[in-house]
Design an enzyme around this catalytic site. Structure first.
Site, mmCIF file in Angstrom:
data_model
loop_
_atom_site.group_PDB
_atom_site.id
_atom_site.type_symbol
_atom_site.label_atom_id
_atom_site.label_comp_id
_atom_site.label_asym_id
_atom_site.label_seq_id
_atom_site.Cartn_x
_atom_site.Cartn_y
_atom_site.Cartn_z
ATOM 1 N N ASP A 104 172.028 19.653 32.605
ATOM 2 C CA ASP A 104 171.594 21.042 32.808
ATOM 3 C C ASP A 104 170.133 21.143 33.240
ATOM 4 O O ASP A 104 169.297 21.676 32.519
ATOM 5 C CB ASP A 104 171.838 21.868 31.535
ATOM 6 C CG ASP A 104 171.681 23.366 31.792
ATOM 7 O OD1 ASP A 104 171.367 23.762 32.942
ATOM 8 O OD2 ASP A 104 171.858 24.142 30.839
ATOM 9 N N HIS A 129 175.811 31.952 26.449
ATOM 10 C CA HIS A 129 176.282 30.579 26.331
ATOM 11 C C HIS A 129 177.232 30.550 25.142
ATOM 12 O O HIS A 129 176.826 30.942 24.043
ATOM 13 C CB HIS A 129 175.112 29.630 26.098
ATOM 14 C CG HIS A 129 174.131 29.582 27.241
ATOM 15 N ND1 HIS A 129 172.987 28.830 27.233
ATOM 16 C CD2 HIS A 129 174.164 30.212 28.450
ATOM 17 C CE1 HIS A 129 172.347 28.986 28.392
ATOM 18 N NE2 HIS A 129 173.040 29.834 29.132
ATOM 19 N N ASP A 166 178.126 28.937 36.763
ATOM 20 C CA ASP A 166 176.785 28.546 37.194
ATOM 21 C C ASP A 166 176.960 27.296 38.057
ATOM 22 O O ASP A 166 177.549 26.307 37.602
ATOM 23 C CB ASP A 166 175.967 28.271 35.919
ATOM 24 C CG ASP A 166 174.538 27.840 36.168
ATOM 25 O OD1 ASP A 166 174.334 26.951 37.010
ATOM 26 O OD2 ASP A 166 173.641 28.357 35.488
ATOM 27 N N HIS A 176 175.933 32.235 38.701
ATOM 28 C CA HIS A 176 174.539 31.797 38.693
ATOM 29 C C HIS A 176 174.390 30.781 39.816
ATOM 30 O O HIS A 176 175.182 29.838 39.910
ATOM 31 C CB HIS A 176 174.167 31.156 37.361
ATOM 32 C CG HIS A 176 174.020 32.151 36.252
ATOM 33 N ND1 HIS A 176 173.889 31.773 34.932
ATOM 34 C CD2 HIS A 176 173.974 33.502 36.269
ATOM 35 C CE1 HIS A 176 173.764 32.863 34.180
ATOM 36 N NE2 HIS A 176 173.822 33.919 34.965
ATOM 37 N N GLU A 180 179.493 31.996 29.724
ATOM 38 C CA GLU A 180 178.950 31.171 30.809
ATOM 39 C C GLU A 180 179.545 29.766 30.746
ATOM 40 O O GLU A 180 179.574 29.137 29.683
ATOM 41 C CB GLU A 180 177.410 31.109 30.738
ATOM 42 C CG GLU A 180 176.829 30.288 31.901
ATOM 43 C CD GLU A 180 175.309 30.425 32.064
ATOM 44 O OE1 GLU A 180 174.685 31.233 31.355
ATOM 45 O OE2 GLU A 180 174.768 29.689 32.925
ATOM 46 N N ARG A 212 163.653 32.893 23.169
ATOM 47 C CA ARG A 212 163.515 31.882 22.112
ATOM 48 C C ARG A 212 163.494 32.496 20.715
ATOM 49 O O ARG A 212 163.512 31.805 19.725
ATOM 50 C CB ARG A 212 162.242 31.054 22.303
ATOM 51 C CG ARG A 212 162.112 30.446 23.665
ATOM 52 C CD ARG A 212 162.520 28.972 23.674
ATOM 53 N NE ARG A 212 162.851 28.567 25.028
ATOM 54 C CZ ARG A 212 163.880 27.825 25.370
ATOM 55 N NH1 ARG A 212 164.714 27.397 24.457
ATOM 56 N NH2 ARG A 212 164.106 27.495 26.609
ATOM 57 N N TYR A 229 168.667 32.211 24.184
ATOM 58 C CA TYR A 229 169.161 30.844 23.987
ATOM 59 C C TYR A 229 169.363 30.510 22.512
ATOM 60 O O TYR A 229 170.089 29.587 22.172
ATOM 61 C CB TYR A 229 168.170 29.832 24.590
ATOM 62 C CG TYR A 229 168.047 29.913 26.084
ATOM 63 C CD1 TYR A 229 169.178 30.049 26.885
ATOM 64 C CD2 TYR A 229 166.807 29.852 26.704
ATOM 65 C CE1 TYR A 229 169.067 30.107 28.256
ATOM 66 C CE2 TYR A 229 166.689 29.907 28.080
ATOM 67 C CZ TYR A 229 167.820 30.039 28.850
ATOM 68 O OH TYR A 229 167.705 30.096 30.216
ATOM 69 N N HIS A 276 175.695 24.137 36.509
ATOM 70 C CA HIS A 276 176.510 23.720 35.355
ATOM 71 C C HIS A 276 177.857 23.152 35.807
ATOM 72 O O HIS A 276 178.325 22.138 35.270
ATOM 73 C CB HIS A 276 176.735 24.898 34.415
ATOM 74 C CG HIS A 276 175.472 25.448 33.823
ATOM 75 N ND1 HIS A 276 175.454 26.553 32.996
ATOM 76 C CD2 HIS A 276 174.179 25.047 33.933
ATOM 77 C CE1 HIS A 276 174.202 26.815 32.631
ATOM 78 N NE2 HIS A 276 173.410 25.908 33.198
ATOM 79 N N HIS A 298 171.253 38.467 30.070
ATOM 80 C CA HIS A 298 171.449 37.141 29.467
ATOM 81 C C HIS A 298 171.058 37.179 27.996
ATOM 82 O O HIS A 298 169.979 37.644 27.648
ATOM 83 C CB HIS A 298 170.608 36.098 30.216
ATOM 84 C CG HIS A 298 171.080 34.688 30.027
ATOM 85 N ND1 HIS A 298 171.191 34.098 28.793
ATOM 86 C CD2 HIS A 298 171.491 33.742 30.919
ATOM 87 C CE1 HIS A 298 171.639 32.854 28.939
ATOM 88 N NE2 HIS A 298 171.837 32.620 30.223
ATOM 89 N N GLU A 314 168.618 31.196 39.201
ATOM 90 C CA GLU A 314 167.894 30.770 37.990
ATOM 91 C C GLU A 314 167.142 29.497 38.312
ATOM 92 O O GLU A 314 167.164 28.530 37.562
ATOM 93 C CB GLU A 314 168.863 30.495 36.845
ATOM 94 C CG GLU A 314 169.740 31.641 36.459
ATOM 95 C CD GLU A 314 170.737 31.237 35.393
ATOM 96 O OE1 GLU A 314 171.507 30.281 35.624
ATOM 97 O OE2 GLU A 314 170.721 31.873 34.330
ATOM 98 N N HIS A 373 168.143 22.701 36.326
ATOM 99 C CA HIS A 373 168.201 23.487 37.559
ATOM 100 C C HIS A 373 167.134 23.010 38.545
ATOM 101 O O HIS A 373 166.064 22.588 38.133
ATOM 102 C CB HIS A 373 167.961 24.973 37.269
ATOM 103 C CG HIS A 373 168.948 25.569 36.319
ATOM 104 N ND1 HIS A 373 169.033 26.909 36.094
ATOM 105 C CD2 HIS A 373 169.906 25.004 35.537
ATOM 106 C CE1 HIS A 373 169.985 27.152 35.215
ATOM 107 N NE2 HIS A 373 170.523 26.012 34.855
HETATM 108 ZN ZN ZN Z 1 171.446 25.999 32.981
HETATM 109 FE FE FE Z 2 173.076 29.830 34.167
HETATM 110 FE FE FE Z 3 172.560 30.636 31.035
#
Ligand code: ZN
Ligand code: FE
Ligand code: FE
Length: 282
Positions: free
Chosen positions: A224, A107, A176, A211, A142, A37, A70, A179, A67, A256, A226
């Site tokens: 989105d 992303h 993913d 993923h 991704e 974050r 975000y 996704h 990764h 994830e 999970h």
């Molecule tokens: Zn996701």
């Molecule tokens: Fe992912």
């Molecule tokens: Fe991701």
């Protein structure tokens, strides 16, 4: 060989992540290169890296899939956020070279009202500024669920970004399962068709990692969310087929799912128990 792992906390360093992965039955893993974050990154200790690289070799780990945070948005309408993202990406490319020849997943970004075309151009421009011929890291776009103004939920968008990147050998894709499903690709009913479409538009040779997630939502939800393996709308059987598919089975698979250690270990062991040998496959 099934390469499977999950997201691990990077707070205690690389060797700790390697040991944590082994304790869970994993032989690859994902980690945030910095606070997911925020922007700050801890200094890397060479002693920690040396110990980790040794463990990595001894235990035959597969490719790691780091990764990006975000907060990295290379195509925000706010130029300061774009610059912040480019600086993080550039710094992460330096950090990734401590563990050479691994993957760095990000992303693509959210265009925040600028439109897909402009967003794609800004993402590619950033990659062209930062990727270097001498880097050993492969950067993975991704595929996204298509929440809000996210770019990369359509294979065509991933292709357009790649088309504009100059150092194409440094770029790949990470798909993913949550996704894909929420973006509208029916990996439950027609995995073969989805992979054929990906191959036609992007090329399966660009697919470097997966993923592995179930989804809380029905197909095309674009939300989105999970879910634990087997507790969502994709289901265990479809995900087992993903890990066994001839075009996918050698890729690193990263869970994830919303889990603690025990849940991750159980999911890893589930996929291992359902992974076929070459001779007897489903
Ligand atoms: Zn996701
Ligand atoms: Fe992912
Ligand atoms: Fe991701």
């Amino acid at each position: 060989m099934l390469y499977i792992g999950c997201h691990l906390s990077a707070s205690k360093g690389y060797l700790a992540m390697g040991r944590h992965a082994l304790a869970l039955g994993a032989n690859t893993f994902a980690f945030f290169t910095r606070n997911p974050r925020g922007g700050s990154a801890k200094p890397i200790s060479q002693a920690d890296i040396d110990a980790f690289n040794k463990l990595y070799t001894v235990h035959n780990f597969g490719k790691l899939v780091a990764h990006a945070p975000y907060t990295m948005n290379l195509c925000s309408s706010d130029p300061a956020i774009r610059e912040f993202g480019r600086n993080m990406l550039a710094d992460d490319m330096v950090r990734m070279e401590y563990t050479p020849y691994q993957y760095y997943n990000f992303h693509p970004g959210s265009h925040t009202g600028q439109g897909i075309e402009t967003g794609i151009e800004q993402i590619a421009d950033a990659l062209n500024m930062i990727l270097k011929p001498e880097q050993t890291t492969t950067v993975l776009l991704e595929g996204m669920a298509g929440k809000g103004s996210e770019i990369g939920s359509r294979f065509e968008e991933l292709r357009s970004i790649i088309d504009r990147v100059e150092l194409k050998e440094k770029i790949g894709v990470c798909l993913d399962t949550c996704h894909l499903w929420e973006a509208g690709y029916d990996i439950v009913g027609n995995l073969e068709g989805v992979l054929e479409e990906f191959d036609r538009i992007v090329g399966l040779k660009r697919l470097k990692a997966m993923h592995l997630n179930d989804s809380k939502n029905p197909i095309s939800a674009h939300k989105d969310r999970h879910e634990l393996i087997g507790f969502g709308c994709i289901g265990t059987e479809a995900l087992v087929k993903v890990t066994n598919h001839p075009a996918l089975r050698d890729l690193p698979f990263i869970l994830e799912t919303p889990n603690e250690d025990e849940g991750y270990a159980a999911e890893i062991s589930l996929f291992r128990s359902r992974y076929c040998n070459e001779e007897e496959c489903v």
